[in-house]
Design a protein around this motif. Structure first.
Motif, PDB file in Angstrom:
ATOM      1  N   PRO A  94     -85.598 -28.490  73.910  1.00 36.21           N
ATOM      2  CA  PRO A  94     -85.192 -29.488  74.714  1.00 36.21           C
ATOM      3  C   PRO A  94     -84.794 -30.849  73.954  1.00 36.21           C
ATOM      4  O   PRO A  94     -85.214 -31.049  73.090  1.00 36.21           O
ATOM      5  CB  PRO A  94     -86.472 -29.859  75.632  1.00 36.21           C
ATOM      6  CG  PRO A  94     -87.410 -28.643  75.595  1.00 36.21           C
ATOM      7  CD  PRO A  94     -87.267 -28.047  74.209  1.00 36.21           C
ATOM      8  N   ASN A  95     -83.454 -31.136  74.512  1.00 34.81           N
ATOM      9  CA  ASN A  95     -83.014 -32.480  73.847  1.00 34.81           C
ATOM     10  C   ASN A  95     -83.126 -33.846  74.590  1.00 34.81           C
ATOM     11  O   ASN A  95     -84.235 -33.785  75.300  1.00 34.81           O
ATOM     12  CB  ASN A  95     -81.359 -32.186  74.076  1.00 34.81           C
ATOM     13  CG  ASN A  95     -80.734 -32.226  75.237  1.00 34.81           C
ATOM     14  OD1 ASN A  95     -81.400 -32.634  76.310  1.00 34.81           O
ATOM     15  ND2 ASN A  95     -79.563 -31.896  75.315  1.00 34.81           N
TER      16      ASN A  95
ATOM     17  N   ARG B 281     -89.289 -39.244  54.796  1.00 33.79           N
ATOM     18  CA  ARG B 281     -88.572 -38.930  53.678  1.00 33.79           C
ATOM     19  C   ARG B 281     -87.524 -37.789  53.925  1.00 33.79           C
ATOM     20  O   ARG B 281     -87.015 -37.484  52.928  1.00 33.79           O
ATOM     21  CB  ARG B 281     -89.093 -39.166  52.424  1.00 33.79           C
ATOM     22  CG  ARG B 281     -90.246 -40.296  52.370  1.00 33.79           C
ATOM     23  CD  ARG B 281     -90.837 -40.142  50.924  1.00 33.79           C
ATOM     24  NE  ARG B 281     -91.160 -41.392  50.628  1.00 33.79           N
ATOM     25  CZ  ARG B 281     -92.668 -41.554  50.896  1.00 33.79           C
ATOM     26  NH1 ARG B 281     -93.209 -40.905  51.723  1.00 33.79           N
ATOM     27  NH2 ARG B 281     -93.365 -42.829  50.853  1.00 33.79           N
ATOM     28  N   LEU B 282     -87.166 -37.543  55.017  1.00 32.01           N
ATOM     29  CA  LEU B 282     -86.180 -36.212  55.390  1.00 32.01           C
ATOM     30  C   LEU B 282     -84.732 -36.678  54.817  1.00 32.01           C
ATOM     31  O   LEU B 282     -84.031 -35.772  54.120  1.00 32.01           O
ATOM     32  CB  LEU B 282     -85.888 -36.138  56.870  1.00 32.01           C
ATOM     33  CG  LEU B 282     -85.049 -34.876  57.119  1.00 32.01           C
ATOM     34  CD1 LEU B 282     -85.672 -33.473  56.372  1.00 32.01           C
ATOM     35  CD2 LEU B 282     -84.633 -34.586  58.610  1.00 32.01           C
ATOM     36  N   LYS B 283     -84.457 -37.990  54.545  1.00 31.92           N
ATOM     37  CA  LYS B 283     -83.232 -38.294  54.003  1.00 31.92           C
ATOM     38  C   LYS B 283     -83.046 -38.102  52.570  1.00 31.92           C
ATOM     39  O   LYS B 283     -82.118 -37.800  52.127  1.00 31.92           O
ATOM     40  CB  LYS B 283     -82.864 -39.916  54.447  1.00 31.92           C
ATOM     41  CG  LYS B 283     -81.721 -40.387  53.933  1.00 31.92           C
ATOM     42  CD  LYS B 283     -81.225 -41.962  54.073  1.00 31.92           C
ATOM     43  CE  LYS B 283     -79.758 -42.356  53.660  1.00 31.92           C
ATOM     44  NZ  LYS B 283     -79.640 -41.942  52.445  1.00 31.92           N
ATOM     45  N   GLU B 284     -84.129 -38.273  52.049  1.00 38.70           N
ATOM     46  CA  GLU B 284     -84.023 -37.906  50.595  1.00 38.70           C
ATOM     47  C   GLU B 284     -83.868 -36.517  50.366  1.00 38.70           C
ATOM     48  O   GLU B 284     -83.453 -35.927  49.330  1.00 38.70           O
ATOM     49  CB  GLU B 284     -85.736 -38.302  50.028  1.00 38.70           C
ATOM     50  CG  GLU B 284     -85.895 -39.971  49.922  1.00 38.70           C
ATOM     51  CD  GLU B 284     -87.277 -40.346  49.689  1.00 38.70           C
ATOM     52  OE1 GLU B 284     -87.844 -39.372  48.919  1.00 38.70           O
ATOM     53  OE2 GLU B 284     -87.683 -41.333  49.834  1.00 38.70           O
TER      54      GLU B 284
ATOM     55  N   GLY C 223     -79.608 -31.158  49.882  1.00 40.11           N
ATOM     56  CA  GLY C 223     -78.590 -30.890  50.710  1.00 40.11           C
ATOM     57  C   GLY C 223     -78.737 -30.904  52.202  1.00 40.11           C
ATOM     58  O   GLY C 223     -80.107 -30.685  52.454  1.00 40.11           O
ATOM     59  N   HIS C 224     -78.009 -30.716  53.129  1.00 40.13           N
ATOM     60  CA  HIS C 224     -78.212 -30.947  54.668  1.00 40.13           C
ATOM     61  C   HIS C 224     -78.881 -29.609  55.061  1.00 40.13           C
ATOM     62  O   HIS C 224     -79.395 -29.465  56.119  1.00 40.13           O
ATOM     63  CB  HIS C 224     -76.918 -31.670  55.258  1.00 40.13           C
ATOM     64  CG  HIS C 224     -76.936 -32.905  55.199  1.00 40.13           C
ATOM     65  ND1 HIS C 224     -77.562 -33.927  56.265  1.00 40.13           N
ATOM     66  CD2 HIS C 224     -76.343 -33.602  54.315  1.00 40.13           C
ATOM     67  CE1 HIS C 224     -77.153 -34.960  56.045  1.00 40.13           C
ATOM     68  NE2 HIS C 224     -76.558 -35.171  54.758  1.00 40.13           N
ATOM     69  N   ASP C 225     -78.437 -28.536  54.223  1.00 43.25           N
ATOM     70  CA  ASP C 225     -78.807 -27.165  54.695  1.00 43.25           C
ATOM     71  C   ASP C 225     -80.349 -27.043  54.518  1.00 43.25           C
ATOM     72  O   ASP C 225     -81.023 -26.169  55.376  1.00 43.25           O
ATOM     73  CB  ASP C 225     -78.000 -26.277  53.827  1.00 43.25           C
ATOM     74  CG  ASP C 225     -76.687 -25.967  54.126  1.00 43.25           C
ATOM     75  OD1 ASP C 225     -76.340 -26.492  55.350  1.00 43.25           O
ATOM     76  OD2 ASP C 225     -75.744 -25.391  53.534  1.00 43.25           O
ATOM     77  N   VAL C 226     -80.650 -27.659  53.399  1.00 46.26           N
ATOM     78  CA  VAL C 226     -82.209 -27.431  53.211  1.00 46.26           C
ATOM     79  C   VAL C 226     -82.834 -28.392  54.128  1.00 46.26           C
ATOM     80  O   VAL C 226     -83.899 -27.849  54.688  1.00 46.26           O
ATOM     81  CB  VAL C 226     -82.634 -28.053  51.605  1.00 46.26           C
ATOM     82  CG1 VAL C 226     -84.185 -28.033  51.631  1.00 46.26           C
ATOM     83  CG2 VAL C 226     -81.976 -27.041  50.556  1.00 46.26           C
ATOM     84  N   GLY C 227     -82.536 -29.449  54.601  1.00 44.76           N
ATOM     85  CA  GLY C 227     -82.958 -30.390  55.582  1.00 44.76           C
ATOM     86  C   GLY C 227     -82.945 -29.641  57.005  1.00 44.76           C
ATOM     87  O   GLY C 227     -83.844 -29.791  57.608  1.00 44.76           O
ATOM     88  N   ASP C 228     -81.885 -29.045  57.392  1.00 45.69           N
ATOM     89  CA  ASP C 228     -81.688 -28.257  58.577  1.00 45.69           C
ATOM     90  C   ASP C 228     -82.889 -27.139  58.613  1.00 45.69           C
ATOM     91  O   ASP C 228     -83.391 -26.890  59.675  1.00 45.69           O
ATOM     92  CB  ASP C 228     -80.353 -27.559  58.765  1.00 45.69           C
ATOM     93  CG  ASP C 228     -79.441 -29.066  59.096  1.00 45.69           C
ATOM     94  OD1 ASP C 228     -80.002 -29.950  59.436  1.00 45.69           O
ATOM     95  OD2 ASP C 228     -78.096 -28.531  59.096  1.00 45.69           O
ATOM     96  N   GLN C 229     -82.940 -26.679  57.629  1.00 44.64           N
ATOM     97  CA  GLN C 229     -83.979 -25.481  57.356  1.00 44.64           C
ATOM     98  C   GLN C 229     -85.327 -25.850  57.803  1.00 44.64           C
ATOM     99  O   GLN C 229     -86.138 -25.458  58.600  1.00 44.64           O
ATOM    100  CB  GLN C 229     -83.746 -24.805  55.999  1.00 44.64           C
ATOM    101  CG  GLN C 229     -82.838 -23.670  55.899  1.00 44.64           C
ATOM    102  CD  GLN C 229     -83.001 -22.935  54.670  1.00 44.64           C
ATOM    103  OE1 GLN C 229     -83.834 -22.610  54.181  1.00 44.64           O
ATOM    104  NE2 GLN C 229     -81.736 -23.094  53.719  1.00 44.64           N
TER     105      GLN C 229
ATOM    106  N   GLY D  14     -83.125 -36.100  67.984  1.00 45.18           N
ATOM    107  CA  GLY D  14     -81.918 -36.077  67.110  1.00 45.18           C
ATOM    108  C   GLY D  14     -82.560 -36.714  65.757  1.00 45.18           C
ATOM    109  O   GLY D  14     -83.621 -37.169  65.606  1.00 45.18           O
ATOM    110  N   GLY D  15     -81.602 -36.178  64.826  1.00 52.43           N
ATOM    111  CA  GLY D  15     -82.249 -36.528  63.552  1.00 52.43           C
ATOM    112  C   GLY D  15     -83.239 -35.780  63.002  1.00 52.43           C
ATOM    113  O   GLY D  15     -83.576 -34.790  63.132  1.00 52.43           O
ATOM    114  N   ASP D  16     -84.140 -36.594  62.342  1.00 49.44           N
ATOM    115  CA  ASP D  16     -85.475 -36.269  62.002  1.00 49.44           C
ATOM    116  C   ASP D  16     -86.729 -36.420  63.136  1.00 49.44           C
ATOM    117  O   ASP D  16     -87.956 -36.350  62.933  1.00 49.44           O
ATOM    118  CB  ASP D  16     -85.931 -36.608  60.698  1.00 49.44           C
ATOM    119  CG  ASP D  16     -86.160 -37.988  60.745  1.00 49.44           C
ATOM    120  OD1 ASP D  16     -85.559 -38.784  61.777  1.00 49.44           O
ATOM    121  OD2 ASP D  16     -86.578 -38.557  59.747  1.00 49.44           O
TER     122      ASP D  16
END
Length: 386
Positions: free
Chosen positions: A101-102, A133-136, A142-148, A171-173
Motif C-alpha cells: 500500500p502507498n 544509509r540507503l542513500k550511501e 547504484g539505484h538498482d541495488v537500492g531498489d533490490q 516513498g524513498g526509504d
C-alpha cells in the motif's frame, strides 16, 4: 466468440454453448415465464477453458401477439475494461516498486482504524521505518541495488507482520506500519520487524546487511487523529536517527517542544547571520618551542540577545540544517581569515589560525575554492590557515 453463421443458424442455444451452467438454465426458464434477469459482472468459463468476464441482461422476446417466443440476450465483454480498472486502482493505491500500500492507502487505513477504535475502544500504534544509509548504497552501488534492497526488505517485513500489522511504503526509504492491539502486541510486532532487518539481504550475488530506525506512536495515548499520529511517529523516527540509528524510539511529548525549540533557534540563527550576532573567540595554541609564535583556534560564539553568549553545544539544533550549517561555516571561515588579515596588517606575529569545519561545509560547492577565494580577498597566505 468467433462463431460463424453456420455454427449458429438453426441451433439451440445449449447446442452452441454446451458449457452453459445449470443455474443459467434455471434463469432461462424464469425468463421464458416473463422475468428479466441481469448481472453486472460474471465469469463465464468456455468449453475450451478460456474465460470471459461479461455483463449481461436477458429478457423475454415477445411476439406480435404478446406471447413469449424466446429470449433476447444482451452481453458485453468487460474483461479488458476490468483490467484497466484494476491497473488504475493499483496505480492509485499501491507502491509501484514493492506492491505494498502507498501513502494514500495508508492514510485511509489510519482514518478507518481510528473510526473503528473510537467505537470499540481498541488501541493501535503507528510506526515509521527508515532504512539507514540507503542513500550511501544508491550513491556507491547504484539505484538498482537500492531498489533490490527495498523490494526484498518490503517482502520480508510484510511476511513477519502478517497477522500483526499492515505495512506500507510511503516513498524513498520510508515505510509505515499500523499495528493493532495493546503494548504486548505492539512490542511483539516491533521486535519481529527489528529481527527481520538484521538478517542479511541477498543482492547482486552478495549478502548485505542493513539496519532500520523506527519511530512509534500510539492511539489514543499520544494522538487521536491521523495527522498528529504521523507527526509523532516522524518525531520519534528523527530522534532514533539522531541517537545513532538502528533503534526503536517511542514518541514522548517532550519531542514536540524540542522540535519547536529547534525550529525557533534555526529561525533566530538566520537572523543572527544577517545581523552579525556570531563572533569568534580565539584560544591560544602555545608551542613547546618558545621561539615559535603562538597560534590560535577560532571558537564560534553566538551573542544571543536573550540567552547571552552561547557556545555551539547550546545551539546544536541549528547545525542540523545542512544549508544553515554551511552558511554558519562560511561565516566562521570569513571571520577567522579576516582576523588573521587584521593581525598581519598590525604587524602581530602569530603562527596559524585553526578553524573547525562541519560536514555541511563540504556539501555545497567546493570548500577548497571558497577558502582560496577568501584568502585572496583578504590577502592572507594559505600557510596562516589550519
Amino acid at each position: 466468440y468467433n462463431l460463424g453463421a453456420a455454427d449458429l443458424t438453426g441451433h439451440c442455444h445449449y447446442d452452441v454453448f454446451p458449457e452453459i451452467p445449470e443455474h443459467w438454465k434455471r434463469k432461462h426458464q424464469r425468463i421464458l415465464a416473463g422475468a428479466t434477469e441481469h448481472c453486472d459482472e460474471e465469469k463465464f468459463v468456455r468449453a475450451d477453458g478460456r474465460e470471459n468476464i461479461i455483463r449481461w441482461e436477458v429478457r423475454p422476446w415477445y411476439l406480435p401477439d404478446q406471447s413469449i417466443g424466446g429470449m433476447m440476450m444482451m452481453t458485453e465483454e468487460i474483461s479488458e475494461r476490468n483490467k484497466i480498472r484494476d491497473k488504475l486502482w493499483r496505480l492509485a493505491n499501491l507502491d509501484v516498486l514493492t506492491s505494498l500500500p502507498n501513502r494514500l492507502s495508508f492514510n485511509e487505513l489510519i482514518h478507518n482504524e481510528i473510526q473503528f477504535s473510537q467505537s470499540t475502544e481498541a488501541q493501535f500504534a503507528v510506526a515509521l521505518l527508515d532504512i539507514d544509509r540507503l542513500k550511501e548504497i544508491n550513491d556507491t552501488l547504484g539505484h538498482d541495488v537500492g531498489d533490490q534492497m527495498l523490494k526484498q526488505l518490503a517482502s520480508r517485513l510484510k511476511d513477519v507482520l502478517a497477522g500483526l500489522g499492515t505495512i506500507a511504503r510511503l516513498g524513498g526509504d520510508e515505510f509505515a506500519v499500523l499495528i493493532r492491539g495493546e503494548d504486548p502486541q505492539i512490542t511483539a510486532a516491533l521486535d519481529a520487524v527489528q529481527e527481520a532487518s538484521k538478517e542479511p539481504l541477498a543482492i547482486g550475488g552478495t549478502r548485505r546487511n542493513c539496519t532500520i530506525s523506527v519511530g512509534v506512536t500510539k492511539f489514543p495515548e499520544d494522538a487521536t487523529n491521523a495527522g498528529d499520529l504521523l507527526k509523532n511517529a516522524d518525531l520519534a523516527l528523527y530522534r532514533a536517527k539522531s541517537e545513532g540509528r538502528d533503534r526503536i524510539i517511542h514518541f514522548a511529548p517532550s519531542m514536540r517542544s524540542a522540535l519547536r525549540r529547534r525550529v525557533e533557534l534555526q529561525q533566530e540563527a538566520r537572523h543572527a547571520l544577517e545581523t552579525g550576532q556570531f563572533v569568534l573567540h580565539f584560544m591560544p595554541i602555545v608551542p613547546i618551542d618558545p621561539q615559535k609564535p603562538v597560534s590560535f583556534e577560532a571558537l564560534l560564539r553566538w551573542k544571543h540577545p536573550v540567552h547571552g553568549l552561547l557556545a555551539p553545544g547550546n545551539f546544536e539544533e541549528v547545525l542540523e540544517d545542512p544549508r544553515l550549517a554551511a552558511s554558519v561555516g562560511s561565516c566562521v571561515i570569513d571571520m577567522a581569515i579576516r582576523q588573521a588579515a587584521t593581525w598581519i596588517s598590525e604587524g602581530k606575529d602569530f603562527g596559524r589560525v585553526a578553524v573547525n569545519v562541519l560536514s555541511a561545509d563540504f556539501s555545497f560547492g567546493c570548500l577548497a575554492k571558497r577558502l582560496q577565494e577568501t584568502l585572496v580577498r583578504y590577502n592572507v597566505p594559505a600557510s596562516k590557515l589550519c
